[in-house]
Design a protein around this motif. Structure first.
Motif, PDB file in Angstrom:
ATOM      1  N   ARG A 160       0.852  -1.191   0.000  1.00  0.00           N
ATOM      2  CA  ARG A 160       0.000   0.000   0.000  1.00  0.00           C
ATOM      3  C   ARG A 160       0.895   1.251   0.000  1.00  0.00           C
ATOM      4  O   ARG A 160       2.095   1.154   0.218  1.00  0.00           O
ATOM      5  CB  ARG A 160      -0.896   0.032   1.241  1.00  0.00           C
ATOM      6  N   GLY A 161       0.252   2.398  -0.241  1.00  0.00           N
ATOM      7  CA  GLY A 161       1.011   3.640  -0.175  1.00  0.00           C
ATOM      8  C   GLY A 161       1.036   4.361  -1.507  1.00  0.00           C
ATOM      9  O   GLY A 161       0.513   3.873  -2.516  1.00  0.00           O
ATOM     10  N   ILE A 162       1.667   5.512  -1.530  1.00  0.00           N
ATOM     11  CA  ILE A 162       1.654   6.375  -2.711  1.00  0.00           C
ATOM     12  C   ILE A 162       2.316   5.708  -3.914  1.00  0.00           C
ATOM     13  O   ILE A 162       1.875   5.867  -5.056  1.00  0.00           O
ATOM     14  CB  ILE A 162       2.321   7.747  -2.390  1.00  0.00           C
ATOM     15  N   HIS A 163       3.382   4.904  -3.672  1.00  0.00           N
ATOM     16  CA  HIS A 163       4.089   4.268  -4.795  1.00  0.00           C
ATOM     17  C   HIS A 163       3.195   3.246  -5.504  1.00  0.00           C
ATOM     18  O   HIS A 163       3.264   3.098  -6.718  1.00  0.00           O
ATOM     19  CB  HIS A 163       5.396   3.620  -4.328  1.00  0.00           C
ATOM     20  N   GLN A 230      -2.178  11.146  -4.866  1.00  0.00           N
ATOM     21  CA  GLN A 230      -2.474  11.375  -3.448  1.00  0.00           C
ATOM     22  C   GLN A 230      -3.976  11.241  -3.166  1.00  0.00           C
ATOM     23  O   GLN A 230      -4.385  10.689  -2.143  1.00  0.00           O
ATOM     24  CB  GLN A 230      -1.966  12.764  -3.031  1.00  0.00           C
ATOM     25  N   GLU A 231      -4.767  11.727  -4.116  1.00  0.00           N
ATOM     26  CA  GLU A 231      -6.225  11.615  -3.989  1.00  0.00           C
ATOM     27  C   GLU A 231      -6.648  10.142  -4.021  1.00  0.00           C
ATOM     28  O   GLU A 231      -7.523   9.702  -3.259  1.00  0.00           O
ATOM     29  CB  GLU A 231      -6.904  12.389  -5.133  1.00  0.00           C
ATOM     30  N   MET A 232      -5.982   9.364  -4.895  1.00  0.00           N
ATOM     31  CA  MET A 232      -6.277   7.930  -4.980  1.00  0.00           C
ATOM     32  C   MET A 232      -5.934   7.238  -3.664  1.00  0.00           C
ATOM     33  O   MET A 232      -6.685   6.367  -3.191  1.00  0.00           O
ATOM     34  CB  MET A 232      -5.500   7.293  -6.143  1.00  0.00           C
ATOM     35  N   LEU A 233      -4.808   7.612  -3.048  1.00  0.00           N
ATOM     36  CA  LEU A 233      -4.409   7.028  -1.767  1.00  0.00           C
ATOM     37  C   LEU A 233      -5.450   7.350  -0.682  1.00  0.00           C
ATOM     38  O   LEU A 233      -5.821   6.475   0.119  1.00  0.00           O
ATOM     39  CB  LEU A 233      -3.033   7.543  -1.343  1.00  0.00           C
ATOM     40  N   GLN A 234      -5.935   8.582  -0.682  1.00  0.00           N
ATOM     41  CA  GLN A 234      -6.971   8.964   0.282  1.00  0.00           C
ATOM     42  C   GLN A 234      -8.246   8.134   0.087  1.00  0.00           C
ATOM     43  O   GLN A 234      -8.880   7.692   1.044  1.00  0.00           O
ATOM     44  CB  GLN A 234      -7.285  10.462   0.160  1.00  0.00           C
ATOM     45  N   LYS A 235      -8.594   7.910  -1.194  1.00  0.00           N
ATOM     46  CA  LYS A 235      -9.774   7.085  -1.497  1.00  0.00           C
ATOM     47  C   LYS A 235      -9.555   5.640  -1.023  1.00  0.00           C
ATOM     48  O   LYS A 235     -10.460   5.001  -0.510  1.00  0.00           O
ATOM     49  CB  LYS A 235     -10.063   7.100  -3.006  1.00  0.00           C
ATOM     50  N   TRP A 236      -8.343   5.154  -1.229  1.00  0.00           N
ATOM     51  CA  TRP A 236      -8.018   3.789  -0.782  1.00  0.00           C
ATOM     52  C   TRP A 236      -8.199   3.701   0.736  1.00  0.00           C
ATOM     53  O   TRP A 236      -8.808   2.744   1.241  1.00  0.00           O
ATOM     54  CB  TRP A 236      -6.580   3.433  -1.172  1.00  0.00           C
ATOM     55  N   GLU A 237      -7.647   4.675   1.454  1.00  0.00           N
ATOM     56  CA  GLU A 237      -7.733   4.660   2.920  1.00  0.00           C
ATOM     57  C   GLU A 237      -9.189   4.809   3.386  1.00  0.00           C
ATOM     58  O   GLU A 237      -9.543   4.322   4.462  1.00  0.00           O
ATOM     59  CB  GLU A 237      -6.847   5.762   3.511  1.00  0.00           C
ATOM     60  N   ALA A 238     -10.007   5.456   2.558  1.00  0.00           N
ATOM     61  CA  ALA A 238     -11.424   5.624   2.901  1.00  0.00           C
ATOM     62  C   ALA A 238     -12.264   4.424   2.473  1.00  0.00           C
ATOM     63  O   ALA A 238     -13.480   4.372   2.716  1.00  0.00           O
ATOM     64  CB  ALA A 238     -11.971   6.895   2.248  1.00  0.00           C
ATOM     65  N   GLY A 239     -11.615   3.429   1.802  1.00  0.00           N
ATOM     66  CA  GLY A 239     -12.316   2.205   1.399  1.00  0.00           C
ATOM     67  C   GLY A 239     -13.134   2.340   0.132  1.00  0.00           C
ATOM     68  O   GLY A 239     -14.085   1.573  -0.080  1.00  0.00           O
ATOM     69  N   ASP A 240     -12.782   3.298  -0.753  1.00  0.00           N
ATOM     70  CA  ASP A 240     -13.493   3.482  -2.024  1.00  0.00           C
ATOM     71  C   ASP A 240     -13.515   2.159  -2.803  1.00  0.00           C
ATOM     72  O   ASP A 240     -12.456   1.580  -3.082  1.00  0.00           O
ATOM     73  CB  ASP A 240     -12.796   4.578  -2.839  1.00  0.00           C
ATOM     74  N   LYS A 241     -14.708   1.691  -3.164  1.00  0.00           N
ATOM     75  CA  LYS A 241     -14.852   0.360  -3.783  1.00  0.00           C
ATOM     76  C   LYS A 241     -14.093   0.233  -5.090  1.00  0.00           C
ATOM     77  O   LYS A 241     -13.432  -0.779  -5.359  1.00  0.00           O
ATOM     78  CB  LYS A 241     -16.334   0.042  -4.001  1.00  0.00           C
ATOM     79  N   GLU A 242     -14.162   1.246  -5.924  1.00  0.00           N
ATOM     80  CA  GLU A 242     -13.511   1.186  -7.245  1.00  0.00           C
ATOM     81  C   GLU A 242     -11.992   1.130  -7.108  1.00  0.00           C
ATOM     82  O   GLU A 242     -11.317   0.332  -7.765  1.00  0.00           O
ATOM     83  CB  GLU A 242     -13.919   2.427  -8.059  1.00  0.00           C
ATOM     84  N   VAL A 243     -11.471   1.976  -6.221  1.00  0.00           N
ATOM     85  CA  VAL A 243     -10.014   2.007  -6.003  1.00  0.00           C
ATOM     86  C   VAL A 243      -9.542   0.687  -5.381  1.00  0.00           C
ATOM     87  O   VAL A 243      -8.532   0.107  -5.806  1.00  0.00           O
ATOM     88  CB  VAL A 243      -9.618   3.210  -5.114  1.00  0.00           C
ATOM     89  N   ILE A 244     -10.277   0.201  -4.381  1.00  0.00           N
ATOM     90  CA  ILE A 244      -9.907  -1.064  -3.728  1.00  0.00           C
ATOM     91  C   ILE A 244      -9.941  -2.214  -4.733  1.00  0.00           C
ATOM     92  O   ILE A 244      -9.050  -3.091  -4.734  1.00  0.00           O
ATOM     93  CB  ILE A 244     -10.856  -1.374  -2.544  1.00  0.00           C
ATOM     94  N   SER A 245     -10.917  -2.220  -5.618  1.00  0.00           N
ATOM     95  CA  SER A 245     -11.034  -3.277  -6.630  1.00  0.00           C
ATOM     96  C   SER A 245      -9.832  -3.271  -7.571  1.00  0.00           C
ATOM     97  O   SER A 245      -9.251  -4.326  -7.873  1.00  0.00           O
ATOM     98  CB  SER A 245     -12.339  -3.082  -7.416  1.00  0.00           C
TER      99      SER A 245
END
Length: 589
Positions: A160-163, A230-245
């Motif tokens: 996980r993370g920005i990279h 960075q926005e994608m990482l924030q979405k990941w941490e917030a559990g955004d379904k599309e990003v997590i998928s």
């Protein structure tokens, strides 16, 4: 050799009326240029004898020769007492120790140890640095297992993370839906490709912003790509379904690729930890540390520890907004690992650029009063350099592990075919042999050097069949197997009739009986290099024996059978030693 130490204690008492401790007698292997097999350092005893080191050594030597039936002679060189043990002693050692079924096998000692190694990032393939990490970690785990420990081989995956988001974003923008299946690329290589694309496009944007008048620092912060990541990482941490998928899909591609690389490299793991599961750990321990006064808060509410008393600095463990840093996660993960396995020791195989980080981590855990913190150890290893232009590099900066292994197999193929001894090999057998030799060359070259040292890896030098290399040892093992096949069976009763050793036979036995102690020392020092160099010395000594002593056409049957038995024992120790390094030895080459 405890009996020599005990006799030396008696000698000091008898000759100089002084009692000394067992530990006060220093034994060494006799240097090759002198006669003898074991050496006592006589210098410390001159304070009791009030005589020169040479006189003292000669008096002790005479006492030992008179008192010990196994001692056939001695000589003194500048205060070093070199002792020669008779053939009966060495033959007993061979028959009762080396040829015994449990030779160099240790009973379980009731202690548990975790070895954590590999620790890859899921945004790119494994590279040459990972290769050394994996080989050292796997070998140390095997050696500890052989020495009687219960071993857990662990891998903490940085998933996980920005990279990671950089690869994901680049694939979203420019991937056009391609997959490992549609491209024929390994999954880790495909994801790594998009990490490189992100970096390339990011640099373009930075250049454009700088041309528009921004400083480099501002341009790096303001480039649209990094803001999107960075926005994608924030979405990941917030559990955004599309990003997590998307994250799960691309990480699974990488795991499939890693599994292939690990298989080819011959390493394995018992337990995987994932940073996506552990990155929130540690905050409760920080609260515990604040209550104990181990940590303190600054005015901005950030939490720190002051380690100036230990020669370290002040370290941030929790940001002012309450978010954790890597140190916080590592504190929590260390506790999690201990909760899972309650191990006595935990070894982190991580490059030496992280030396300071681990000093801080271990200091914090000790300050927190964790009883298991004394069992933590950072196995720090040096970087691997390459002669320029010798190896392919997928990204132009690092050497890809898969490319490296393929090239090693190809180098082994070229070197082996040049020797022209493959007439009786089928095509599949040849391919397996080239892989075995190539991987043996790579592994041995990286493991024969103490892990702490930086090393220069030369692929061609590593496959030299006559050098200090894996293939030389593999060839020696194949030679031994060939001798035993030609003999068509061993008559062990005949071998026991052999009584008088020649120097080359004795030299082999002297080395063979050291093997258990070498395993023990290697386990204690976490250094596969001790095993690697021992096996090389054994192979070199066997080759001298092979070239100078007649085996199959020996003068009588006891001589022939004894030399076959000695060959077999040597082959078994070479095989076991190389296995501890993760290296296969072929039956024929």
């Amino acid at each position: 050799m405890d009996f020599i130490v005990a006799a030396a204690q008696k000698a000091i008492k008898h000759l100089y009326n002084t009692d000394i401790a067992f530990a006060d007698v220093t034994l060494q292997e006799t240097r090759k240029e002198f006669e003898g097999q074991v050496t006592i350092v006589a210098f410390p005893f001159t304070r009791f004898s009030k005589k020169s080191p040479e006189q003292t050594g000669n008096e002790i030597g005479a006492y030992l020769k008179n008192e010990l039936s196994d001692v056939s002679g001695y000589n003194v060189i500048k205060g070093f007492l070199n002792i020669t043990l008779n053939d009966g002693y060495w033959l007993n050692q061979l028959h009762n120790e080396v040829l015994a079924p449990g030779f160099a096998s240790f009973k379980l000692n009731g202690k548990k140890v975790m070895v954590e190694y590999s620790s890859p990032n899921t945004n790119k393939p494994l590279h040459l640095g990972h290769v050394r990490n994996n080989l050292v970690g796997f070998s140390v785990a095997e050696i500890l297992g052989a020495a009687g420990y219960e071993v857990i081989k662990a891998n903490l995956v940085n998933d996980r993370g920005i990279h990671i988001c950089k690869s994901m974003l680049a694939w979203q923008k420019w991937g056009d839906g391609e997959t490992p299946e549609s491209t024929g690329m390994k999954g880790d290589h495909l994801v790594g490709k998009y990490y490189v694309i992100f970096d390339r496009e990011y640099k373009v944007q930075i250049g454009e912003l700088k041309a528009a008048g921004q400083t480099e620092e501002d341009a790096k912060k303001n480039a649209p790509l990094i803001k999107e990541a960075q926005e994608m990482l924030q979405k990941w941490e917030a559990g955004d379904k599309e990003v997590i998928s998307l994250w799960k899909k691309m990480n699974n591609w990488v795991y499939t690729g890693f599994a292939e690389t690990y298989k080819q490299l011959g390493v394995s793991f018992d337990k995987f930890y994932y940073e996506s599961d552990t990155y929130l750990l540690g905050k409760d321990i920080i609260d515990e540390g604040l209550e104990k006064g181990v940590f303190f808060k600054k005015e901005d509410n950030s939490v720190w520890i002051d380690m100036t008393e230990e020669g370290l600095d002040q370290k941030l463990v929790l940001r002012s907004d309450g978010t954790s840093v890597y140190m916080t996660q590592d504190i929590g993960t260390a506790q999690l690992k201990y909760n899972d396995f309650h191990m006595d020791k935990s070894i982190y195989v991580v490059g030496n650029e992280q030396d300071y980080h681990f000093k801080v981590l271990f200091t914090i855990l000790k300050r927190l009063g964790k009883p298991w913190a004394d069992g933590l150890y950072h196995l720090s290893y040096g970087m691997v350099d390459l002669p320029s232009g010798k190896m392919k590099s997928r990204e132009g900066t690092v050497v890809d592990a898969d490319d490296l292994m393929d090239e090693m197999t190809e180098t082994a193929k070229t070197q082996t075919e040049t020797r022209g001894k493959l007439d009786n090999f089928g095509e599949d057998e040849k391919l397996q042999l080239f892989h075995t030799i190539g991987m043996g060359a790579l592994k041995y070259f990286l493991l024969k050097v103490d892990p702490k040292k930086r090393l220069l890896f030369d692929p061609n030098e590593s496959v030299d069949f006559d050098g200090h290399t894996g293939p030389f040892i593999q060839y020696t093992h194949a030679r031994i197997r060939s001798v035993l096949r030609k003999a068509d069976g061993l008559k062990r009763d005949e071998a026991k009739l052999y009584r008088q050793l020649v120097k080359e036979e004795r030299d082999l036995i002297v080395l063979l009986i050291q093997f258990p102690e070498i395993i023990k020392q290697s386990a204690e020092s976490y250094s596969p290099a001790l095993i690697a160099n021992f096996v090389y010395e054994l192979a070199k000594t066997y080759n001298k024996f092979y070239h100078e002593i007649t085996i199959l056409s020996a003068e009588d049957e006891p001589s022939k059978q004894f030399r076959l038995q000695l060959s077999e024992a040597t082959g078994k120790v070479i095989n076991k030693g190389m296995k501890l390094l993760g290296i296969e030895v072929p039956e024929r080459m």
